[in-house]
Design an enzyme around this catalytic site. Structure first.
Site, PDB file in Angstrom:
ATOM      1  CE  LYS A 108       4.353  -4.537  11.411  1.00 11.03           C
ATOM      2  NZ  LYS A 108       3.153  -4.042  10.863  1.00 11.03           N
ATOM      3  CD  GLN A 138      -1.851  -8.880   4.512  1.00 12.33           C
ATOM      4  OE1 GLN A 138      -2.664  -7.977   4.626  1.00 12.33           O
ATOM      5  NE2 GLN A 138      -0.600  -8.648   4.177  1.00 12.33           N
ATOM      6  N   GLY A 175      11.253  -2.887   5.127  1.00 12.48           N
ATOM      7  CA  GLY A 175      10.502  -4.149   5.172  1.00 12.48           C
ATOM      8  C   GLY A 175       9.957  -4.488   3.791  1.00 12.48           C
ATOM      9  CG  HIS A 176       6.899  -2.053   2.014  1.00 12.43           C
ATOM     10  ND1 HIS A 176       6.838  -0.880   2.717  1.00 12.43           N
ATOM     11  CD2 HIS A 176       5.674  -2.628   2.154  1.00 12.43           C
ATOM     12  CE1 HIS A 176       5.640  -0.735   3.263  1.00 12.43           C
ATOM     13  NE2 HIS A 176       4.909  -1.793   2.947  1.00 12.43           N
ATOM     14  CG  MET A 206      -1.896  -1.215   1.138  1.00 16.78           C
ATOM     15  SD  MET A 206      -3.429  -0.978   2.006  1.00 16.78           S
ATOM     16  CE  MET A 206      -2.860  -0.835   3.668  1.00 16.78           C
ATOM     17  N   GLY A 256       4.845 -10.402   3.915  1.00 18.59           N
ATOM     18  CA  GLY A 256       5.625 -10.337   5.147  1.00 18.59           C
ATOM     19  C   GLY A 256       4.982 -11.099   6.298  1.00 18.59           C
TER      20      GLY A 256
HETATM   21  P1  AMP Z   1       1.518  -2.999   3.455  1.00 18.56           P
HETATM   22  O1  AMP Z   1       2.052  -1.945   2.535  1.00 18.56           O
HETATM   23  O2  AMP Z   1       1.519  -2.599   4.887  1.00 18.56           O
HETATM   24  O3  AMP Z   1       0.199  -3.565   2.981  1.00 18.56           O
HETATM   25  O4  AMP Z   1       2.539  -4.197   3.384  1.00 18.56           O
HETATM   26  C1  AMP Z   1       2.879  -4.800   2.175  1.00 18.56           C
HETATM   27  C2  AMP Z   1       3.659  -6.062   2.451  1.00 18.56           C
HETATM   28  O5  AMP Z   1       4.855  -5.736   3.155  1.00 18.56           O
HETATM   29  C3  AMP Z   1       2.894  -7.061   3.321  1.00 18.56           C
HETATM   30  O6  AMP Z   1       3.101  -8.368   2.828  1.00 18.56           O
HETATM   31  C4  AMP Z   1       3.516  -6.863   4.679  1.00 18.56           C
HETATM   32  O7  AMP Z   1       3.431  -8.002   5.513  1.00 18.56           O
HETATM   33  C5  AMP Z   1       4.961  -6.560   4.299  1.00 18.56           C
HETATM   34  N1  AMP Z   1       5.638  -5.848   5.380  1.00 18.56           N
HETATM   35  C6  AMP Z   1       5.182  -4.755   6.045  1.00 18.56           C
HETATM   36  N2  AMP Z   1       6.034  -4.400   7.021  1.00 18.56           N
HETATM   37  C7  AMP Z   1       7.052  -5.298   6.983  1.00 18.56           C
HETATM   38  C8  AMP Z   1       8.246  -5.478   7.759  1.00 18.56           C
HETATM   39  N3  AMP Z   1       8.562  -4.671   8.768  1.00 18.56           N
HETATM   40  N4  AMP Z   1       9.078  -6.507   7.422  1.00 18.56           N
HETATM   41  C9  AMP Z   1       8.771  -7.332   6.396  1.00 18.56           C
HETATM   42  N5  AMP Z   1       7.654  -7.227   5.635  1.00 18.56           N
HETATM   43  C10 AMP Z   1       6.801  -6.217   5.923  1.00 18.56           C
END
Ligand code: AMP
Length: 280
Positions: free
Chosen positions: A151, A155, A36-37, A30, A149
């Site tokens: 994280k 999900q 992390g991303h 998003m 992730g």
């Molecule tokens: P989001 O943009 O929050 O929807 O996250 C997109 C992807 O990045 C999802 O698969 C999350 O689980 C992963 N993600 C978010 N934060 C982290 C993190 N700190 N370490 C690893 N993956 C992450």
């Protein structure tokens, strides 16, 4: 690096790559990207011929409209970060591309109790919206490999089940949590924390670590209580602290009930809702 906004343009490009036999790795996000991303993109680059990262703030997975409004949007910076880490394709569609008026994008999956606990219990409709967008994006990208992730532990478990029930050929890779030096899990929402709040929010990690280090020494009930106390003492408002089986996601009463226990939590630091977890 190429940036597509329209699914028809993306498909034209991907069809050529597919005909050449190239494997496609997909990282749905998003936006408001952080390390992390980018770690997921790096995994996609190392496993596949082509890495596609989508940036789409999905309105259907927000149960709280003000959370959607406040979600950070930093597209230009995100594109630069993806370019710098060697990503091949960015897909940043507008809402109409993902949800055209004449298309039924809902997805029927029998989740049993995977979605009624933890995040599912507190965020009605969140996982339905998340599945809808991941399913729709997978239709559009036709990925061989999907990188998500740990994280977002619940999900990932739900997407795994969705892929199984919808008979997709996509392989799901669940990648480790990337943390700040002091332990706070990286999250787009962390940008809404003051530096003082960020520092205090490391207590989330400390609570998980405490439980991991005291596994079997304390009963589940006492371990959960201590975890909650660590979070509260740092000035946060816990939503839940659960110790569950990592496959079924059901809460454990005794350690012996699972060979794959995981601690999962959600808590508010000020107005910002944070989640974290640790495989124990
Ligand atoms: P989001 O943009 O929050 O929807 O996250 C997109 C992807 O990045 C999802 O698969 C999350 O689980 C992963 N993600 C978010 N934060 C982290 C993190 N700190 N370490 C690893 N993956 C992450």
């Amino acid at each position: 690096m190429l940036v597509f906004k329209k699914v028809s343009d993306l498909n034209k490009y991907l069809n050529v790559k597919k005909q050449l036999g190239h494997t496609i790795g997909f990282v749905p996000t998003m936006g408001a990207l952080h390390k992390g991303h980018l770690s997921l993109v790096k995994q996609a680059l190392s496993h596949c011929d082509l890495s596609i990262c989508s940036i789409f703030v999905n309105p259907t997975q927000f149960d709280d409209p003000s959370d959607l409004d406040k979600y950070p949007r930093t597209l230009d910076k995100d594109i630069q970060l993806l370019h710098d880490c060697g990503n091949d394709v960015v897909f940043a569609p507008p809402v109409e591309e993902v949800y055209p008026k004449d298309l039924d994008t809902s997805v029927e999956v029998e989740l049993k109790d995977l979605a009624t606990v933890m995040e599912g219990a507190f965020r009605p409709g969140h996982f339905e919206g998340m599945m809808e967008v991941v399913n729709r994006l997978l239709d559009m990208v036709n990925a061989d490999h999907l990188f998500m992730g740990q994280k977002d532990f619940q999900q990932a478990a739900i997407v795994k089940e969705m892929i199984k029930q919808t008979n997709r050929k996509t392989t799901l890779h669940i990648c480790p949590i990337i943390r700040e030096d002091h332990g706070l899990a990286m999250s787009s929402r962390n940008t809404r924390l003051s530096s003082e709040q960020r520092e205090k929010a490391k207590a989330l990690y400390e609570s998980l670590l405490f439980v991991k280090n005291n596994k079997h020494k304390l009963s589940i009930e006492v371990a959960k209580q201590k975890g909650l106390e660590i979070i509260q003492n740092a000035g946060m408002k816990p939503v839940y602290f659960e110790i569950s089986d990592g496959d079924s996601l059901q809460a454990l009463k005794k350690w012996e009930e699972s060979s794959y226990p995981v601690a999962c939590l959600a808590a508010f630091m000020g107005e910002v809702r944070l989640i974290d977890n640790m495989i124990l």
